[in-house]
Write a protein that holds these residues in place. Structure first.
Motif, short mmCIF file in Angstrom:
data_model
loop_
_atom_site.label_atom_id
_atom_site.label_comp_id
_atom_site.label_asym_id
_atom_site.label_seq_id
_atom_site.Cartn_x
_atom_site.Cartn_y
_atom_site.Cartn_z
N ARG A 69 15.19 14.44 -1.19
CA ARG A 69 13.93 15.19 -1.30
C ARG A 69 13.49 15.31 -2.75
O ARG A 69 12.32 15.13 -3.08
CB ARG A 69 14.09 16.59 -0.69
N ALA A 70 14.43 15.62 -3.64
CA ALA A 70 14.07 15.86 -5.05
C ALA A 70 13.63 14.56 -5.73
O ALA A 70 12.63 14.54 -6.45
CB ALA A 70 15.26 16.48 -5.79
N ILE A 71 14.33 13.49 -5.50
CA ILE A 71 14.02 12.26 -6.24
C ILE A 71 12.73 11.62 -5.73
O ILE A 71 11.94 11.09 -6.51
CB ILE A 71 15.22 11.28 -6.21
N THR A 72 12.49 11.70 -4.43
CA THR A 72 11.24 11.13 -3.93
C THR A 72 10.06 11.99 -4.38
O THR A 72 8.97 11.48 -4.61
CB THR A 72 11.25 11.00 -2.39
N ARG A 73 10.30 13.27 -4.55
CA ARG A 73 9.24 14.13 -5.06
C ARG A 73 8.94 13.77 -6.51
O ARG A 73 7.78 13.66 -6.90
CB ARG A 73 9.70 15.59 -4.96
N GLU A 74 9.98 13.54 -7.29
CA GLU A 74 9.73 13.20 -8.70
C GLU A 74 9.02 11.85 -8.82
O GLU A 74 8.17 11.66 -9.67
CB GLU A 74 11.04 13.17 -9.50
N ALA A 75 9.35 10.92 -7.94
CA ALA A 75 8.76 9.58 -8.06
C ALA A 75 7.39 9.47 -7.41
O ALA A 75 6.51 8.79 -7.95
CB ALA A 75 9.71 8.54 -7.46
N MET B 6 11.12 6.21 10.38
CA MET B 6 10.60 5.52 9.20
C MET B 6 9.59 6.36 8.43
O MET B 6 9.43 6.19 7.22
CB MET B 6 9.95 4.18 9.58
N GLU B 7 8.88 7.24 9.13
CA GLU B 7 7.88 8.06 8.43
C GLU B 7 8.53 8.82 7.27
O GLU B 7 7.92 8.99 6.22
CB GLU B 7 7.22 9.07 9.38
N ALA B 8 9.77 9.28 7.49
CA ALA B 8 10.45 10.05 6.46
C ALA B 8 10.85 9.18 5.27
O ALA B 8 11.25 9.69 4.22
CB ALA B 8 11.69 10.73 7.05
N GLN B 9 10.73 7.85 5.43
CA GLN B 9 11.09 6.90 4.37
C GLN B 9 9.87 6.40 3.61
O GLN B 9 10.00 5.62 2.68
CB GLN B 9 11.80 5.69 4.99
N THR B 10 8.68 6.79 4.06
CA THR B 10 7.46 6.12 3.61
C THR B 10 6.64 7.03 2.70
O THR B 10 6.42 8.19 3.02
CB THR B 10 6.64 5.70 4.84
N PHE B 11 6.20 6.48 1.56
CA PHE B 11 5.51 7.27 0.55
C PHE B 11 4.25 6.55 0.08
O PHE B 11 4.26 5.34 -0.17
CB PHE B 11 6.45 7.53 -0.64
N ALA B 12 3.16 7.31 -0.05
CA ALA B 12 1.90 6.75 -0.54
C ALA B 12 1.85 6.89 -2.06
O ALA B 12 2.68 7.56 -2.66
CB ALA B 12 0.73 7.48 0.10
N TYR B 13 0.85 6.24 -2.66
CA TYR B 13 0.70 6.30 -4.12
C TYR B 13 -0.45 7.21 -4.54
O TYR B 13 -0.85 7.20 -5.70
CB TYR B 13 0.48 4.88 -4.68
N PRO C 221 0.82 -1.23 0.00
CA PRO C 221 0.00 0.00 0.00
C PRO C 221 0.85 1.27 0.00
O PRO C 221 0.38 2.33 -0.38
CB PRO C 221 -0.83 -0.10 1.28
N HIS C 222 2.09 1.17 0.44
CA HIS C 222 2.97 2.33 0.39
C HIS C 222 4.39 1.86 0.17
O HIS C 222 4.70 0.69 0.36
CB HIS C 222 2.85 3.18 1.65
N TYR C 223 5.23 2.79 -0.23
CA TYR C 223 6.61 2.46 -0.54
C TYR C 223 7.51 2.87 0.63
O TYR C 223 7.35 3.97 1.16
CB TYR C 223 7.03 3.19 -1.81
N VAL C 224 8.42 2.00 1.00
CA VAL C 224 9.40 2.35 2.03
C VAL C 224 10.77 2.41 1.35
O VAL C 224 11.27 1.40 0.85
CB VAL C 224 9.40 1.34 3.18
N ALA C 225 11.35 3.59 1.33
CA ALA C 225 12.59 3.82 0.58
C ALA C 225 13.80 3.31 1.36
O ALA C 225 13.93 3.53 2.56
CB ALA C 225 12.75 5.31 0.29
#
Ligand SMILES: Cc1cc2nc3c(=O)[nH]c(=O)nc-3n(C[C@H](O)[C@H](O)[C@H](O)COP(=O)(O)OP(=O)(O)OC[C@H]3O[C@@H](n4cnc5c(N)ncnc54)[C@H](O)[C@@H]3O)c2cc1C
Lengths: 97, 425
Positions: B417-423, B86-93, B68-72
């Protein structure tokens, strides 16, 4: 530049009509080359160094300086050495204002 | 990426004006109804799906992602050292769903490359004109004797970020003062070549502060490693003799793990650890092999220009799963390969040949919590083969000032910050 890019995007499909065409801006060499840039330098801040609003001429000069400064040790120096002056000019025209 | 957004807005305006009808029926049929399936929503897959949605606004684009979410993983070594959560590593779709991408939360279980369909564990079947696989790595359980799923609960790998990262962090916190930490590094190729050594640096930073009498031994199945000179200089400078590195030929090669005894066996002797981190053997995510895109090495040979599989037509592979040396298995590479691959897929769908270009990569590694070193490379991908551009690339200067190292530390944070924003964002 930008508007021209937008319009050429539609032109290949007119090729059969004898229109003068180049490839679609979004899928041409400029787009391929600048794929290396946006991971760090995406628009809208939050980048290593923001390119927002940077004139193309300034961007080109900066990239050429990175390429030519033999002593430079930053990652941009190390990467810029891998690009020709023509590639740098194309990148600058594409990303610069 | 204003250019892309503006372009999309203009295209939308043009088609609202009826100008979309200028496209020949054949091209419309080719690109508008095209079905593109992307498997894996990591740095590669998420980036590819997003760019394709912009390039081909009328195409059907489905991103298949099991979680359900990505952990970088990048920056997860800072989490281990207690410097980040971990919150700073976690991204939703959610951002991707809003951009015309169908995000299917399911695991792809099979690919029929003749019928051009992907089977999902939800029971659904997706058809595609072009399939992009970015499944990352699978850990190759059992390839190191004694190291299986159960052993990883005692000796975490933490090579896929998530619960394993937190487990290793807890173990480090609970370790008695004066304890021994072992890090075992598998033979290359593996995800993130400098990753184990960044990890050693940051764990040593934590130990120096909280358990200064502890010892960290890296047991390496390789003879040399990424940014070695810079890492070893930083280790001496910041951690004295806390970190000991043993190369493969210096009895570093681990051949068996004994999780019950908390021991690693090398060719020569046995090391006991209070905390043991195993960076285990790896291969491309299993779906790549199911699709027939992986070879006997476990990784996926590709045409470097188009990222199309060398083994199965219509299937493109990007990111860690590929054989792309000299490009490393990094998030930077996966993100960039995704963009180049998306453009080539759009070209192919429009009846144009894939075009060679120049790619680049930079991997930052922290040596302390605020200093970093980097390695860069520039690559050509003409004629279907990756090659280093001579005279370019290399590592940070040795003997650079602390200010230089701190600047690279800040660049690393800005890069994340930049790459996770782009992805993802
Ligand atoms: C400790 C550590 C530190 C790192 N630091 C850095 C760094 O500083 N810089 C850097 O550039 N790189 C770094 N990396 C490497 C980076 O994490 C990887 O190179 C990157 O994640 C590769 O992207 P990918 O898209 O190939 O795979 P992933 O990011 O792993 O994404 C794969 C996705 O596919 C999904 N998936 C797989 N199979 C299926 C299936 N069958 N169905 C549905 N979904 C599926 C998975 O759930 C996952 O979300 C680091 C790695 C580690 C372990």
């Amino acid at each position: 530049m930008r508007c021209r890019g937008l319009l050429v995007g539609l032109l290949p499909w007119l090729a059969g009509c004898g229109a003068v065409v180049s490839e679609p801006a979004a899928i041409d060499q400029a787009a391929l080359l600048t794929a290396s840039c946006s991971g760090c330098h995406a628009r809208g801040g939050q980048a290593i160094a923001s390119l927002d609003g940077m004139p193309a001429t300034e961007l080109e000069a900066k990239l050429l300086a990175y390429r030519n400064e033999a002593e430079g040790g930053s990652s941009m120096h190390r990467m810029a050495r891998g690009y020709s002056a023509e590639q740098i000019a194309l990148i600058a025209r594409t990303l610069g204002e | 990426m204003t250019a892309g957004l503006t372009r999309r807005r203009l295209l939308a305006t043009l088609s609202a004006l009826g100008l979309g009808a200028l496209l020949s029926p054949a091209s419309q049929a080719r690109t508008a109804k095209a079905g593109i399936v992307v498997v894996g929503g990591g740095f590669g897959g998420a980036t590819a799906a997003r760019l394709l949605a912009r390039l081909l606004p009328a195409a059907r684009i489905t991103l298949v992602e099991a979680s359900p979410h990505y952990v970088a993983c990048p920056f997860s070594n800072l989490v281990l050292a207690g410097l980040r959560e971990m919150e700073a590593q976690t991204f939703a779709y959610s951002a991707l769903s809003g951009e015309g991408i169908t995000v299917a939360r399911a695991r792809a279980t099979d690919v029929d490359t003749v019928a051009r369909t992907v089977a999902l564990d939800s029971g659904a079947t997706l058809s595609y004109d072009r399939l992009i696989l970015s499944p990352g790595i699978d850990l190759h359980w059992g390839a190191l004797e004694g190291y299986d799923l159960a052993a990883a609960e005692r000796m975490p790998h933490a090579w896929k970020a998530g619960p394993q990262t937190l487990l290793l962090r807890e173990q480090l916190r609970a370790m008695p003062e004066g304890g021994v930490v072992l890090i075992s590094v598998t033979a290359a190729p593996f995800r993130c070549p400098p990753g184990p050594y960044e990890r050693a640096s940051l764990i040593a930073g934590y130990l120096r502060q909280h358990k200064p009498r502890a010892k960290l031994i890296v047991l390496d199945s390789n003879e040399a490693f990424s940014k070695q000179g810079l890492f070893q200089a930083a280790w001496r400078q910041h951690y004295g003799d806390m970190i000991e590195w043993r190369s493969a030929s210096n009895f570093g090669r681990v051949i068996r793990a004994d999780a019950r005894a908390m021991e690693l066996h090398t060719d020569f002797d046995t090391e006991r650890g209070d905390v043991i981190n195993v960076v285990p053997p790896q291969r491309a995510g299993a779906i790549a092999a199911r699709a027939g895109a992986a070879n006997a090495s476990g990784w996926c040979p590709i045409d470097a220009t188009s990222f199309e599989s060398a083994l199965v037509p219509g299937v493109h592979v990007i990111g860690d799963a590929t054989i792309a040396a000299p490009m490393p298995k990094s998030a930077f590479s996966a993100n960039q390969q995704a963009k180049v691959c998306a453009i080539q897929v759009a070209r192919l769908l429009a009846g144009m040949a894939p075009e060679p270009t120049t790619l680049a990569n930079t991997c930052y590694s922290y040596t302390t919590q605020d200093t970093a070193i980097s390695v860069s490379g520039v690559y050509n991908n003409a004629d279907g083969v990756f090659s280093n551009v001579p005279g370019a690339g290399g590592v940070s200067p040795s003997g650079a000032t602390p200010a230089f190292r701190q600047r690279e530390g800040r660049q690393a944070a800005d890069w994340f910050r930049a790459i996770t924003r782009e992805a993802f964002l």
